[in-house]
Design a protein around this motif. Structure first.
Motif, PDB file in Angstrom:
ATOM      1  N   ILE A  75      -4.176  -0.798  10.651  1.00 46.94           N
ATOM      2  CA  ILE A  75      -4.574  -1.609   9.494  1.00 46.94           C
ATOM      3  C   ILE A  75      -4.918  -0.691   8.325  1.00 46.94           C
ATOM      4  O   ILE A  75      -5.635   0.302   8.489  1.00 46.94           O
ATOM      5  N   CYS A  76      -4.398  -1.029   7.154  1.00 42.16           N
ATOM      6  CA  CYS A  76      -4.789  -0.362   5.917  1.00 42.16           C
ATOM      7  C   CYS A  76      -5.585  -1.368   5.086  1.00 42.16           C
ATOM      8  O   CYS A  76      -5.124  -2.495   4.857  1.00 42.16           O
ATOM      9  N   ILE A  77      -6.767  -0.973   4.665  1.00 42.30           N
ATOM     10  CA  ILE A  77      -7.607  -1.812   3.812  1.00 42.30           C
ATOM     11  C   ILE A  77      -7.622  -1.162   2.436  1.00 42.30           C
ATOM     12  O   ILE A  77      -8.066  -0.021   2.290  1.00 42.30           O
ATOM     13  N   ASP A  78      -7.137  -1.880   1.419  1.00 44.51           N
ATOM     14  CA  ASP A  78      -6.896  -1.221   0.134  1.00 44.51           C
ATOM     15  C   ASP A  78      -6.941  -2.218  -1.019  1.00 44.51           C
ATOM     16  O   ASP A  78      -6.832  -3.429  -0.821  1.00 44.51           O
ATOM     17  N   HIS A  79      -7.091  -1.659  -2.238  1.00 45.92           N
ATOM     18  CA  HIS A  79      -7.089  -2.507  -3.441  1.00 45.92           C
ATOM     19  C   HIS A  79      -6.050  -2.063  -4.463  1.00 45.92           C
ATOM     20  O   HIS A  79      -6.002  -2.600  -5.570  1.00 45.92           O
ATOM     21  N   HIS A  80      -5.210  -1.087  -4.124  1.00 49.23           N
ATOM     22  CA  HIS A  80      -4.207  -0.594  -5.065  1.00 49.23           C
ATOM     23  C   HIS A  80      -2.961  -1.497  -5.064  1.00 49.23           C
ATOM     24  O   HIS A  80      -2.336  -1.669  -4.007  1.00 49.23           O
ATOM     25  N   PRO A  81      -2.572  -2.024  -6.221  1.00 46.21           N
ATOM     26  CA  PRO A  81      -1.363  -2.859  -6.283  1.00 46.21           C
ATOM     27  C   PRO A  81      -0.109  -2.116  -5.836  1.00 46.21           C
ATOM     28  O   PRO A  81       0.857  -2.737  -5.390  1.00 46.21           O
ATOM     29  N   SER A  82      -0.122  -0.789  -5.945  1.00 44.45           N
ATOM     30  CA  SER A  82       1.043   0.019  -5.591  1.00 44.45           C
ATOM     31  C   SER A  82       1.101   0.358  -4.103  1.00 44.45           C
ATOM     32  O   SER A  82       1.942   1.157  -3.688  1.00 44.45           O
ATOM     33  N   ASN A  83       0.244  -0.235  -3.288  1.00 40.68           N
ATOM     34  CA  ASN A  83       0.249   0.046  -1.853  1.00 40.68           C
ATOM     35  C   ASN A  83       1.652  -0.144  -1.282  1.00 40.68           C
ATOM     36  O   ASN A  83       2.288  -1.174  -1.509  1.00 40.68           O
ATOM     37  N   THR A  84       2.144   0.850  -0.545  1.00 44.71           N
ATOM     38  CA  THR A  84       3.527   0.827  -0.038  1.00 44.71           C
ATOM     39  C   THR A  84       3.680   0.082   1.283  1.00 44.71           C
ATOM     40  O   THR A  84       4.776   0.032   1.839  1.00 44.71           O
ATOM     41  N   ARG A  85       2.591  -0.455   1.792  1.00 45.73           N
ATOM     42  CA  ARG A  85       2.618  -1.262   3.025  1.00 45.73           C
ATOM     43  C   ARG A  85       3.221  -0.501   4.205  1.00 45.73           C
ATOM     44  O   ARG A  85       4.025  -1.028   4.959  1.00 45.73           O
ATOM     45  N   TYR A  86       2.799   0.731   4.339  1.00 47.91           N
ATOM     46  CA  TYR A  86       3.268   1.585   5.423  1.00 47.91           C
ATOM     47  C   TYR A  86       2.607   1.226   6.756  1.00 47.91           C
ATOM     48  O   TYR A  86       3.130   1.547   7.814  1.00 47.91           O
ATOM     49  N   ALA A  87       1.443   0.580   6.714  1.00 49.22           N
ATOM     50  CA  ALA A  87       0.705   0.272   7.938  1.00 49.22           C
ATOM     51  C   ALA A  87       1.268  -0.976   8.619  1.00 49.22           C
ATOM     52  O   ALA A  87       1.957  -1.795   7.995  1.00 49.22           O
ATOM     53  N   ARG A  88       0.941  -1.127   9.883  1.00 52.54           N
ATOM     54  CA  ARG A  88       1.402  -2.303  10.624  1.00 52.54           C
ATOM     55  C   ARG A  88       0.810  -3.581  10.043  1.00 52.54           C
ATOM     56  O   ARG A  88       1.438  -4.635  10.065  1.00 52.54           O
ATOM     57  N   GLY A  89      -0.417  -3.477   9.563  1.00 54.85           N
ATOM     58  CA  GLY A  89      -1.057  -4.609   8.902  1.00 54.85           C
ATOM     59  C   GLY A  89      -1.791  -4.122   7.667  1.00 54.85           C
ATOM     60  O   GLY A  89      -2.386  -3.047   7.679  1.00 54.85           O
ATOM     61  N   VAL A  90      -1.726  -4.880   6.590  1.00 55.42           N
ATOM     62  CA  VAL A  90      -2.361  -4.479   5.334  1.00 55.42           C
ATOM     63  C   VAL A  90      -3.261  -5.602   4.824  1.00 55.42           C
ATOM     64  O   VAL A  90      -2.808  -6.736   4.636  1.00 55.42           O
ATOM     65  N   LEU A  91      -4.537  -5.278   4.633  1.00 50.35           N
ATOM     66  CA  LEU A  91      -5.453  -6.191   3.952  1.00 50.35           C
ATOM     67  C   LEU A  91      -5.561  -5.670   2.528  1.00 50.35           C
ATOM     68  O   LEU A  91      -6.268  -4.700   2.258  1.00 50.35           O
ATOM     69  N   LEU A  92      -4.819  -6.287   1.625  1.00 50.25           N
ATOM     70  CA  LEU A  92      -4.705  -5.808   0.248  1.00 50.25           C
ATOM     71  C   LEU A  92      -5.245  -6.849  -0.719  1.00 50.25           C
ATOM     72  O   LEU A  92      -4.802  -7.997  -0.726  1.00 50.25           O
ATOM     73  N   LYS A  93      -6.214  -6.432  -1.541  1.00 50.31           N
ATOM     74  CA  LYS A  93      -6.775  -7.298  -2.569  1.00 50.31           C
ATOM     75  C   LYS A  93      -6.769  -6.537  -3.891  1.00 50.31           C
ATOM     76  O   LYS A  93      -7.750  -5.882  -4.258  1.00 50.31           O
ATOM     77  N   PRO A  94      -5.641  -6.614  -4.620  1.00 50.84           N
ATOM     78  CA  PRO A  94      -5.493  -5.829  -5.852  1.00 50.84           C
ATOM     79  C   PRO A  94      -6.457  -6.204  -6.968  1.00 50.84           C
ATOM     80  O   PRO A  94      -6.638  -5.417  -7.900  1.00 50.84           O
ATOM     81  N   LYS A  95      -7.077  -7.358  -6.887  1.00 54.55           N
ATOM     82  CA  LYS A  95      -8.032  -7.748  -7.923  1.00 54.55           C
ATOM     83  C   LYS A  95      -9.429  -7.189  -7.664  1.00 54.55           C
ATOM     84  O   LYS A  95     -10.307  -7.300  -8.524  1.00 54.55           O
ATOM     85  N   ALA A  96      -9.615  -6.601  -6.498  1.00 51.79           N
ATOM     86  CA  ALA A  96     -10.910  -5.984  -6.197  1.00 51.79           C
ATOM     87  C   ALA A  96     -11.046  -4.696  -7.002  1.00 51.79           C
ATOM     88  O   ALA A  96     -10.107  -3.916  -7.112  1.00 51.79           O
ATOM     89  N   ALA A  97     -12.211  -4.469  -7.568  1.00 49.57           N
ATOM     90  CA  ALA A  97     -12.430  -3.261  -8.368  1.00 49.57           C
ATOM     91  C   ALA A  97     -12.461  -2.017  -7.499  1.00 49.57           C
ATOM     92  O   ALA A  97     -12.171  -0.920  -7.973  1.00 49.57           O
TER      93      ALA A  97
END
Length: 314
Positions: A101-123
């Protein structure tokens, strides 16, 4: 694959041995996220380690004073605030394809992980870690609160940057309930500089060059500058914001020489310019107003490449 908060919490609760990876050249958000998650998992009776290809900067010692390194074979790997495989660094690059799992807030996340919790609006990624800990039933305390507050404060420039949201203030206020020393943290993060940092800052300011009718300002940090001042890599944090502070500058650029002679580029932009699009053309990414990439070759070549790329946007 994008996954929701509930599934992330379920996955973390279902495992017992965790390796938490932070990005190279670690900052307050990746460290706050990593150690905040570490303390939460430990509270739940699980084993965890926080690692980085680079040494943890001494200025963040207050985040891991209670950290106890543990040696075990991890069954679950989590990457925090780590948008791209390139940011794993040499020591942990081999694990980039094994991240659960990758936990991230960068809109440019490349989604390399098996699962991604991505919230680009988070500061900050720490805002997402807060929700994860809350979802797992972790009891917040001073240690966790210090980690979460530090990550949010550093990624928002002490709540000055335009990425700051109501949620940023809400979470920070919640953390303040747990005796978090915000005065001490803010002073250390934003008002304290070593003598070598002052020395490198003087040289960097002398390197300023202006382009496009002074709308773009560029600074450089070379290996020779680091040697002559004794400044370390971690002491460069925050230098990239200097060009944008100049009146009339809309695009601020910092070039930092790497050991192999290539240049790491940090771009900070004001309203009307998308730093992530500029860096995207050079194989990088990030946020609208803060992004990065790497340009190969010497300093003059790096400047030329950047000016030609920025020219497409001004």
């Amino acid at each position: 694959m994008n996954i929701g908060l509930k599934k992330v919490c379920e996955a973390l609760l279902a495992h017992d041995r965790f390796l938490i990876i932070t990005h190279q050249s670690p900052d307050g958000d990746t460290l706050g996220s990593g150690f905040g998650l570490y303390y939460g998992l430990k509270q739940l009776g699980k084993r965890a380690r926080v690692v980085c290809s680079d040494e943890f900067p001494a200025r963040y010692n207050f985040l891991f004073q209670d950290y106890q390194d543990d040696s075990f074979d991890p069954e679950f790997i989590v990457a925090v605030d780590l948008a791209d495989k390139q940011l794993f660094g040499s020591q942990y690059a081999s694990l980039a394809d094994r991240v659960d799992i990758c936990i991230d807030h960068h809109p440019s996340n490349t989604r390399y992980a098996r699962g991604v919790l991505l919230k680009p609006k988070a500061a900050a990624t720490c805002e997402i870690i807060y929700e994860v800990l809350k979802g797992m039933g972790v009891t917040f305390d001073e240690r966790i609160g210090t980690c979460i507050y530090t990550g949010i404060a550093t990624d928002t420039g002490c709540f000055r940057f335009s990425n700051t949201t109501v949620n940023s203030h809400r979470i920070a206020a919640h953390m303040m309930r747990y005796n978090v020393k915000i005065g001490k943290i803010n002073r250390l993060m934003f008002e304290t500089k070593t003598q070598s940092r002052i020395a490198i800052e003087q040289q960097v300011l002398n390197s300023i060059e202006y382009y496009f009718d002074n709308r773009c300002a560029m600074i450089s940090v070379t290996g020779d500058m680091l040697k002559s001042t004794g400044a370390t890599e971690c002491e460069l944090e925050g230098l990239s914001t200097l060009p944008r502070q100049i009146e009339g500058v809309q695009i601020g650029v910092m070039l930092r020489e790497k050991e192999n002679g290539d240049f790491k580029v940090s771009i900070r932009s004001n309203d009307g310019f998308d730093a992530s699009k500029i860096c995207g053309l050079l194989g990088g990414g990030g946020h609208v107003k803060a992004a990065g990439c790497v340009v190969k070759g010497g300093l003059e070549n790096a400047k030329k490449v950047l000016i030609e790329t920025i020219a497409q946007f001004v």
